[in-house]
Enzyme design. Structure first.
Site, PDB file in Angstrom:
ATOM      1  N   SER A 123       0.855  -1.178   0.000  1.00 45.90           N
ATOM      2  CA  SER A 123       0.000   0.000   0.000  1.00 45.90           C
ATOM      3  C   SER A 123       0.892   1.229   0.000  1.00 45.90           C
ATOM      4  CB  SER A 123      -0.899   0.003   1.238  1.00 45.90           C
ATOM      5  OG  SER A 123      -1.473   1.278   1.443  1.00 45.90           O
ATOM      6  N   TYR A 136      -1.558  -0.243  11.015  1.00 48.17           N
ATOM      7  CA  TYR A 136      -1.611  -0.616   9.599  1.00 48.17           C
ATOM      8  C   TYR A 136      -0.325  -0.197   8.890  1.00 48.17           C
ATOM      9  CZ  TYR A 136      -3.407  -1.215   4.900  1.00 48.17           C
ATOM     10  OH  TYR A 136      -3.577  -1.630   3.602  1.00 48.17           O
TER      11      TYR A 136
END
Length: 938
Positions: A123, A136
């Protein structure tokens, strides 16, 4: 789910794993909808026993693992103090340790194979940090470091490691796959107001996100296909910009941007740091930061029509080049071998008008070619199936009607082997029948007999309005089959059939030079030479044409290769046409019928997905420009009219075309009719444009001069095109009559072309000049008298298999790059109705032929792209008296389309429905979705 279905539709064997098997039925349903299947298995990446079980299953059933896509993951929102130890451990177990566990199990298999690709879905959050995402971010940063180390460790074993770092998409990671800290919703948390505001902001941004998740799926497919893919891959310009800012901005400046963004967006609960002031650049960065959060590829929903996947599946199967299984048994092993044709006769005067072949071993040739192919037509009589058809009286039928309607290919083969057509025509169509029946080598032999024995054969159109020489097309058919089935190891070398003066109906003036070449056996090449020295170029400016030492041509824009994915764009409103408005062709650039201050077709078009001729709430206004961008178009072709013999700059909306380029990345090919349809010449329709008339030439020169001076510095200009089929005979009065004497005065026309192209080069050094030709007629004259022409622009409608020998003939007669300025097919089959499948098959075959002849391809290497004719059905094209507000369903002329007839008002890859919502309604046809899948993948 989208990635699994797409990859399966591309021909890959996909094993899709999931922890919750309840979702498996949804995936099966989607795969079934797109006519593909997926092996769905249960897997928990946090459980070693589960991983071992699935690896054993794959080894036992498939024997190998070529690609691993580590896609499991979820998001975790929450400020660090609100996160429990269990929150952090759970996300690391799935997003990081789960990837390591599966990778550890797969690596031994790939090491033994000495090849494999592992794609880890990371990501942008693995490269940039942001508040409320610490857990995250940590999982993705760990994944980034792990992948980079692994990249070096396994490279010696032929294993590729790739990271994909997408930004945000509207996916399930923000819905059912999203998790929050234990105290995220606790009103007593000191971060409560901050976390709730950020959650609302993020979800609102995601809901408004219109970016296509197929960007990431296509990237996965691209990485799988590459031999040496890069480690890091960031899809999307906005995400790349964010990474660039993080990498090259001083951290203090970047952190101030993040801090000011955070404080500004929490609904006034905290004041902005007074030491930092917003600027225009900061506002842009803030917006991008908010839309570029993380995303896994478990997509919430896909809106891609089924046709997208169905056609991708068909293309993949075609690319596998599996030899078809014949639908009937007829030929022997002897007929499935290639020999030197000189064993059966003597070639004389190859490459000249005096060429001939004399058979010296008739029996040997009969045995070699096989029954039904010249000279062994009578060989079919020994076949029991032939005798059965003959006994039932089923072979006494019109062979042309049978070619159109007969589904029994064995019977059709016998009918044509018995038909009274001349040998060249007969063997050409026998070749087509055999090809369709799965007999590829006999088909090649049938086509080759046309070159050797009947190079001067021609075929009349149904209405006797034109003739077609068969041999040049036979060359193209053979070369296509050799490319399509490389495992045969067959190649046609040295073949050439050049026809001069063949565009009229007078056969006495035709000059035909023939060299049938030779069919040889050659081992399929595993690799082609990829790099060649630059031999020269045409033009030194922004857009130029480079010629390599292997003779191939490439268009370059700012020194980057460019393949034209073009379309003719003239979204004419129903009821409008040349009979009612001389400027109908550019009227679309200004119309605002609904008075919303937006140009109608470019910005207010909508797609009628359920074909009920109504705009539903689920069918938002999108605009043609966005639809063209989605399709992968990078250039539109337009013609600027000058009916009064004057260029009018007010008839072109330059700001609109600038926006088309700046916002959507689409160039414009600027066409000038150059006297076609008497436009720009001042001639009368009755007499037509006369290129020997000095006054008319002066008028046309002034029109072109003023146009180029006005537009030369516009960023949207790609190239100039002079004319549009001006080389049609002046006596031609059909629907596409261009009313010029270029065909009868080729010297004058060619010299005028040269003078005009030279003038353009003097005014504008940045853009090349093309002629807009019908086929290759007159290009020998261009070679001799118009060397200033940079590109051969060809309008060609040869059939579903491409453009025959046009590439080799162009290279031989006038060595310039070739742009197919028009290729297309109507979407209506006379007496049957709308025929999207026929149009799709035709356009697909044309594009495949263009790709085969691009630089570096297996063909001639002189193709630089193509322009589809056209984007939208135009209802004025039937010129035989019917109203312009009615779409005709009768054919206007005989031509090589699926039904043998051209339906001029149905050439769009998009329709206008019943016309009541013109110019807004779009009925996108299957061809649109085909090119959307192909052009976006290149």
């Amino acid at each position: 789910m989208l990635s699994a279905v797409y990859l399966s539709s591309q021909g890959y064997q996909v094993i899709a794993t999931m922890r919750n098997m309840d979702k498996g039925e949804t995936l099966k349903s989607r795969a079934s909808k797109f006519q593909t299947s997926i092996d769905i298995q249960q897997l928990d990446v946090t459980q070693p026993q589960s991983i071992s079980k699935i690896i054993d299953y794959i080894k036992d059933k498939y024997g190998r693992i070529d690609v691993l896509v580590n896609n499991a993951g979820f998001s975790m929102g929450g400020f660090f103090e609100d996160l429990s130890d269990q929150d952090i451990r759970s996300i690391m177990e799935t997003n990081f340790f789960g990837v390591q566990n599966v990778t550890r199990a797969v690596l031994p298999i790939m090491r033994v194979q000495r090849e494999g690709t592992i794609i880890n879905i990371s990501s942008i959050a693995g490269l940039i940090c942001y508040p409320c995402l610490s857990a995250y971010n940590a999982s993705k940063w760990a994944l980034e470091a792990f992948s980079e180390c692994l990249f070096y460790e396994v490279k010696p074993f032929g294993i590729n490691i790739c990271l994909i770092e997408p930004g945000s998409y509207r996916t399930k990671i923000f819905e059912e796959n999203a998790r929050y800290a234990e105290q995220f919703n606790d009103t007593k948390s000191p971060y409560y107001q901050f976390s709730q505001s950020l959650k609302d902001l993020t979800m609102d941004s995601i809901r408004k996100n219109k970016r296509d998740p197929m960007d990431v799926v296509r990237l996965i497919d691209k990485l799988i296909r590459q031999n040496n893919p890069p480690l890091r891959n960031i899809p999307g310009l906005s995400v790349k910009m964010i990474y660039f800012l993080r990498k090259f901005f001083p951290f203090k400046l970047f952190s101030n941007i993040v801090n000011s963004t955070f404080r500004k967006r929490i609904k006034g609960k905290c004041q902005m740091d007074p030491r930092f002031k917003h600027s225009g650049m900061t506002t842009l960065v803030i917006f991008l930061l908010y839309i570029c959060v993380s995303a896994q590829l478990s997509f919430a929903d896909d809106k891609i029509p089924a046709a997208y996947f169905l056609e991708a599946n068909k293309i993949k199967k075609e690319n596998q080049n599996c030899l078809p299984v014949p639908v009937f048994k007829f030929f022997t092993d002897t007929n499935l071998q290639i020999q030197d044709y000189s064993h059966f006769g003597k070639f004389e005067n190859k490459g000249t008008t005096l060429y001939k072949f004399t058979i010296t071993d008739s029996e040997g040739l009969k045995a070699y070619n096989g029954p039904g192919i010249f000279p062994n037509y009578s060989g079919i009589e020994a076949n029991p199936a032939y005798q059965q058809y003959l006994k039932k009286g089923q072979l006494h039928t019109n062979h042309w009607e049978a070619l159109k309607n007969e589904k029994d290919l064995e019977k059709l083969f016998f009918i044509w082997a018995n038909c009274p057509e001349p040998g060249g025509v007969k063997n050409f169509f026998i070749g087509q029948i055999l090809e369709n029946a799965g007999y590829i080598i006999p088909a090649i032999k049938a086509y080759y007999t046309v070159l050797v024995h009947f190079p001067k054969a021609y075929c009349w159109s149904k209405d006797k309005s034109f003739v077609w020489y068969v041999a040049p097309t036979a060359i193209g058919q053979i070369e296509r089959l050799c490319r399509q089935y490389p495992q045969l190891g067959i190649k046609l070398t040295g073949a050439s059939v050049i026809v001069r003066n063949g565009n009229d109906l007078n056969f006495n003036n035709d000059i035909i030079k023939t060299d049938p070449g030779q069919l040889i056996t050659a081992a399929p090449q595993s690799e082609r030479e990829k790099y060649f020295a630059v031999l020269g170029s045409r033009g030194e400016g922004k857009v130029r044409l480079v010629k390599f030492s292997n003779g191939h041509w490439q268009m370059m824009i700012n020194n980057q290769p460019f393949i034209i994915h073009g379309i003719h764009y003239a979204p004419t409103k129903v009821g409008l046409g040349p009979h009612s408005d001389r400027y109908y062709g550019t009227r679309w650039m200004f119309e605002d019928a609904n008075h919303n201050n937006l140009i109608d077709a470019p910005y207010d078009a909508w797609v009628d997905e359920n074909h009920n001729n109504k705009q539903e709430a689920s069918e938002p206004t999108i605009g043609d420009f966005q639809l063209l961008k989605n399709m992968g178009v990078n250039a539109i072709r337009i013609y600027l009219p000058a009916p009064d013999g004057k260029y009018d700059p007010e008839k072109i909306n330059k700001p609109l075309l600038r926006e088309l380029y700046n916002k959507f990345g689409i160039y414009t090919i600027i066409g000038n009719f150059f006297g076609a349809y008497t436009d720009g010449s001042g001639a009368s329709w009755e007499k037509g444009t006369d290129y020997s008339d000095l006054q008319q030439r002066k008028t046309m020169t002034k029109v072109v001069h003023d146009m180029v001076e006005d537009l030369k510095d516009e960023p949207f200009v790609l190239m100039w095109v002079l004319g549009n089929e001006n080389n049609l005979p002046a006596t031609y009065n059909g629907i596409n009559a261009t009313r010029t004497n270029a065909a009868s005065h080729p010297f004058e026309y060619s010299c005028f072309l040269n003078d005009t192209a030279k003038m353009i080069h003097t005014i504008d050094a940045n853009h090349p000049v093309s002629v807009g030709n019908l086929e290759l007629n007159l290009i020998e004259y261009y070679n001799n008298y118009a060397p200033e022409i940079d590109i051969i622009g060809v309008n060609a409608y040869h059939g579903k298999n491409g453009f025959d020998n046009i590439w080799a003939e162009a290279k031989q007669k006038f060595d310039r790059p070739v742009l197919i300025t028009e290729f297309g097919c109507d979407a209506y089959y006379t007496d049957r109705g709308v025929d999207e499948d026929g149009q799709l098959e035709y356009l697909k075959g044309n594009w495949i032929d263009i790709v085969n002849n691009l630089a570096g391809g297996d063909g001639e290497g002189n193709a630089i792209g193509g322009v589809i004719f056209e984007y939208l059905d135009e209802w004025w094209k039937d010129t035989w008296g019917d109203p312009e507000n009615k779409q005709q369903i009768r054919g206007q002329h005989a031509y090589n389309f699926p039904d043998g007839i051209g339906n001029e008002e149905w050439f769009g890859i998009a329709g206008q429905g019943n016309g009541k919502h013109s110019p807004f309604q779009r009925d996108l046809r299957k061809s649109y979705y085909y090119f959307r899948s192909i052009w976006n993948a290149l």
